[in-house]
Design a protein around this motif. Sequence first.
Motif, short mmCIF file in Angstrom:
data_model
loop_
_atom_site.label_atom_id
_atom_site.label_comp_id
_atom_site.label_asym_id
_atom_site.label_seq_id
_atom_site.Cartn_x
_atom_site.Cartn_y
_atom_site.Cartn_z
N THR A 302 0.84 -1.21 0.00
CA THR A 302 0.00 0.00 0.00
C THR A 302 0.88 1.26 0.00
O THR A 302 0.63 2.20 -0.74
N ARG A 303 1.94 1.23 0.80
CA ARG A 303 2.86 2.39 0.82
C ARG A 303 3.48 2.62 -0.55
O ARG A 303 3.61 3.75 -1.01
N ILE A 306 0.95 4.23 -2.81
CA ILE A 306 0.74 5.65 -2.44
C ILE A 306 1.96 6.48 -2.86
O ILE A 306 1.83 7.54 -3.47
N ASP A 307 3.16 5.96 -2.55
CA ASP A 307 4.39 6.68 -2.90
C ASP A 307 4.52 6.85 -4.42
O ASP A 307 5.09 7.83 -4.90
N MET A 312 -6.66 5.72 -5.67
CA MET A 312 -7.13 4.48 -5.03
C MET A 312 -7.63 3.45 -6.05
O MET A 312 -7.38 2.27 -5.91
N ALA A 315 -4.71 1.78 -7.32
CA ALA A 315 -3.90 1.17 -6.25
C ALA A 315 -4.48 -0.18 -5.84
O ALA A 315 -3.72 -1.13 -5.59
N TYR A 345 -5.28 1.83 2.16
CA TYR A 345 -4.96 3.05 1.38
C TYR A 345 -5.48 4.28 2.11
O TYR A 345 -4.77 5.26 2.30
N THR A 346 -6.74 4.22 2.53
CA THR A 346 -7.35 5.35 3.23
C THR A 346 -6.59 5.68 4.52
O THR A 346 -6.38 6.83 4.86
N GLU A 349 -2.67 6.78 3.58
CA GLU A 349 -2.56 7.98 2.74
C GLU A 349 -2.15 9.20 3.56
O GLU A 349 -1.46 10.07 3.09
N TRP A 350 -2.60 9.26 4.79
CA TRP A 350 -2.38 10.45 5.63
C TRP A 350 -1.21 10.30 6.58
O TRP A 350 -0.97 11.14 7.41
#
Length: 351
Positions: A302-303, A306-307, A312, A315, A345-346, A349-350
């Motif tokens: 997941t990282r 995102i990176d 999404m 992803a 992901y959600t 993401e932050w």
Amino acid sequence: MFHLILSACLVDQPDVCAPRLLPAGDSETREQCLQSGPAIARDWIARHDTLKGSSTDCVETSALSALEVKEIASGVWFHQGEAAQLSPQNGGRIANLAFVIGDSVAVIDAGGSRAEGEELYAAIRMVTPLPISHVILTHMHPDHILGAEVFSEAGASVVADARLPDAVARREASWMISIPQQIGAAAFAGSAFATVDQPVDTPTEISLGARILDLTPAPVAHTDNDLTVLDRSTGTLFTGDLVFEGLTPAIDGSLSGWLDWLALDPAPKTQLFVPGHGPIRTSWPEAIGPEIAYLQGLRDATRKAIDGGMPMSQAIPAIVTMMKPLSDGWADFAAITARNAATAYTELEWQ
Ligand SMILES: [Zn+2]
């Protein structure tokens, strides 16, 4: 002992019928059971308005249909659920269930339908006539809790994490529609979410006479209402779905929180680990090895997504593909991993 069986049919599908075991009708003799049965059945039907009763009968314990259980430590009995998602074939019987016998009985998770709760009740009655004082719910998921009302009717106090009632209330309406679609209307007949009598928000002891169970609420991990149970006398830890094997772990809480919980040894003196899904294990690393590999793999994939700047929608399939090498030994891998990818992901993401 004799048991009251009510033949009941769905009000809106009168040809869909199922026998319901009503523990309030338990009697020493068949005559007593037959005499008290109709009034008990009327009361029960009045509280279950999706069903209409037709007739009652009384049968001996040996005639009941019971779940297969085995004694895994002195006075600790275990039923292993099927490693699959809910289906008409398994009727929702996918979660591990257990009971511990002291001067009274504590049930740990109650099954995925009223019917499975009744089959667990029958299995207990084949082992002991002792009163059932507690039914402990390890978390909110329906495959673990929909059988609880059976034990409540048998006189047990329903014990769960204090956060569970709200979590169930938020999802109950949709579960009451989706679960009968997944397992079949007859398999679901009479199922309802039991009221929690004893909410637990700090480490709590439950006494079964000489035998003590330690209940420990967990931080947000598999869900936001996970609770572990330790039987002190045998060193058996019931983790609920904080530990999965066989069926792909589903995240309904926090991926990071779950990995943090797994990094702690929750009960160093434990001899035996009973997961929410999968076989019992005798060592902590063995119990959590496959799950840690899965959850760390999910976090890393997941990282990476995102990176790499993926939205999404891109992803999710990319994470499932990256996770493929870890799919061995996990049932329903692709579907559950896709849902987990969205949750992860959600969350990440932050971060
Ligand atoms: Zn669960």
